[in-house]
Design a protein around this motif. Structure first.
Motif, PDB file in Angstrom:
ATOM      1  N   ASP A   1      40.667 -55.524  50.383  1.00  0.00           N
ATOM      2  CA  ASP A   1      39.688 -56.544  50.013  1.00  0.00           C
ATOM      3  C   ASP A   1      38.696 -56.022  48.984  1.00  0.00           C
ATOM      4  O   ASP A   1      38.133 -56.799  48.206  1.00  0.00           O
ATOM      5  N   CYS A   2      38.467 -54.721  48.979  1.00  0.00           N
ATOM      6  CA  CYS A   2      37.579 -54.097  47.989  1.00  0.00           C
ATOM      7  C   CYS A   2      38.402 -53.090  47.204  1.00  0.00           C
ATOM      8  O   CYS A   2      38.763 -52.034  47.712  1.00  0.00           O
ATOM      9  N   GLU A   3      38.712 -53.435  45.974  1.00  0.00           N
ATOM     10  CA  GLU A   3      39.552 -52.561  45.158  1.00  0.00           C
ATOM     11  C   GLU A   3      38.912 -51.205  44.932  1.00  0.00           C
ATOM     12  O   GLU A   3      39.590 -50.177  44.908  1.00  0.00           O
ATOM     13  N   ALA A   4      37.583 -51.181  44.758  1.00  0.00           N
ATOM     14  CA  ALA A   4      36.887 -49.921  44.493  1.00  0.00           C
ATOM     15  C   ALA A   4      36.985 -48.989  45.692  1.00  0.00           C
ATOM     16  O   ALA A   4      37.338 -47.803  45.553  1.00  0.00           O
ATOM     17  N   CYS A   5      36.660 -49.480  46.890  1.00  0.00           N
ATOM     18  CA  CYS A   5      36.724 -48.641  48.077  1.00  0.00           C
ATOM     19  C   CYS A   5      38.162 -48.252  48.409  1.00  0.00           C
ATOM     20  O   CYS A   5      38.423 -47.122  48.843  1.00  0.00           O
ATOM     21  N   ALA A   6      39.102 -49.170  48.181  1.00  0.00           N
ATOM     22  CA  ALA A   6      40.509 -48.867  48.435  1.00  0.00           C
ATOM     23  C   ALA A   6      41.004 -47.741  47.537  1.00  0.00           C
ATOM     24  O   ALA A   6      41.878 -46.960  47.923  1.00  0.00           O
ATOM     25  N   ALA A   7      40.420 -47.643  46.346  1.00  0.00           N
ATOM     26  CA  ALA A   7      40.799 -46.600  45.396  1.00  0.00           C
ATOM     27  C   ALA A   7      39.963 -45.336  45.564  1.00  0.00           C
ATOM     28  O   ALA A   7      40.082 -44.409  44.763  1.00  0.00           O
TER      29      ALA A   7
END
Length: 358
Positions: free
Chosen positions: A106-112
């Motif tokens: 849901d959060c691309e930044a945190c997932a990356a």
């Protein structure tokens, strides 16, 4: 409840940026079992502190205790802390102390694992956590932060040296690493100050073939060369600097915080498909887009913001392995008001670090 008080230098209004902070008690965020309390021993002074104290980037949430280059001893560790931090460890926290943490997509930044770009990012000061508490920084006796953003400091790095790496260092290390700095690359560094001196140090530590320092005047040339730069460009003193140094750089890291910088000239220094990364955030207006320089050589123009916890650990490991040592001047915490005035006057060479001997 704790048996210690959270006290620090607080800005109560924009005049605080003129050295008029007030020492007082403040209420940290409500405790959560994922938190760590740090007894502050050292805190670097960052340009962001000055911008925030004077509401230069927008209205500040006063009272505000700044400082996001915090190092000290963990004195309270929540039961849900999972990164191995224990009471008594020497730890630090940089410019970020909160994010949504959603790594399920849901959060691309945190997932990356690039939490600094999370749209729910919480700064170590002048921010608001999900539990409603305010964030207060490290010009203080104690700091409370989410453990995800609290980093163990390697034994090989002193607390005074580590502190400014947690914002100033990572703000330059991250874009250097993300944009391919290494063997075979020539890197330009615009602005030789707190950030710029770190950019030179880390560009060399990452193995860049050549590092070129770029400044308006030549007064910092000797320092830049001593830091490891291979060449120096003084843009206000060399009339033909664009022609002489044109198409010689693969990557430029710009730490300057002025809308009046000659960005078109800087981009002319880049080779075909070179990259220009802006780090400084001017208070005096926006930057022009040098579109002819961009489209003529396929140049990429981008920006970068601090760095993630994983990147900070990686940077500290590199600094320990390569013996990276910032140029710092230690100042007593009790003299914080004078220190920020001196910082604003450009007197730091190249980072002030407050030492808590109250």
């Amino acid at each position: 409840m704790t048996d210690y008080k959270f006290e620090g230098w607080c800005g109560l209004g924009p005049e605080a940026g003129k050295g008029k902070m007030v020492w007082q008690e403040f209420e940290p965020k409500p405790w959560e079992e994922t938190d760590v309390d740090i007894k502050v021993t050292h805190c670097g002074i960052c340009g962001s502190d000055l911008h925030t104290l004077r509401s230069g980037w927008g209205p500040t949430k006063y009272p505000c205790c700044v400082g996001h280059e915090v190092v000290g001893t963990a004195v309270r560790v929540g039961t849900q802390v999972k990164n191995g931090i224990k009471v008594g460890d020497r730890v630090g926290v940089g410019a970020q102390s909160g994010a949504c943490g959603n790594k399920d997509g849901d959060c691309e930044a945190c997932a990356a694992s690039l939490e600094q770009f999370c749209n729910k990012m919480v700064g170590t000061y002048n921010g608001v956590y999900a539990n409603g508490g305010k964030s207060y920084g490290g010009y203080a006796t104690y700091n409370r932060s989410s453990s995800h953003f609290v980093i163990k400091i390697p034994d090989a790095i002193s607390s005074a040296d580590a502190a400014p790496m947690l914002c100033g260092g990572i703000t330059t290390y991250s874009p250097l690493k993300q944009n391919g700095c290494g063997p075979g690359k020539t890197v330009g560094v615009v602005g030789i100050g707190g950030l710029g001196h770190f950019a030179i140090l880390f560009a060399k530590a990452l193995g860049a073939d050549r590092v070129v320092a770029i400044s308006r005047k030549s007064d910092k040339k000797a320092d830049a060369l001593k830091l490891g730069a291979d060449d120096f460009i003084a843009t206000s003193e060399e009339e033909d600097w664009v022609t002489r140094h044109g198409q010689s750089l693969d990557l430029i890291i710009s730490t300057a915080s002025s809308s009046k910088m000659p960005i078109t000239g800087y981009c002319s220094l880049l080779r075909f498909r070179g990259t220009f990364i802006q780090l400084g955030a001017p208070e005096d207006g926006g930057l022009e887009i040098p579109f002819f320089a961009l489209i003529g050589k396929g140049i990429k123009l981008g920006g970068s913001l601090i760095g993630s916890p994983d990147e900070i650990r990686e940077m500290l490991d590199l600094a320990a392995a390569k013996g990276v040592k910032p140029w710092i001047q230690e100042r007593p915490m009790k003299d914080a008001n004078q220190a920020i005035v001196d910082m604003d006057n450009g007197d730091a060479r190249y980072r002030y670090v407050l030492v808590n001997n109250l």
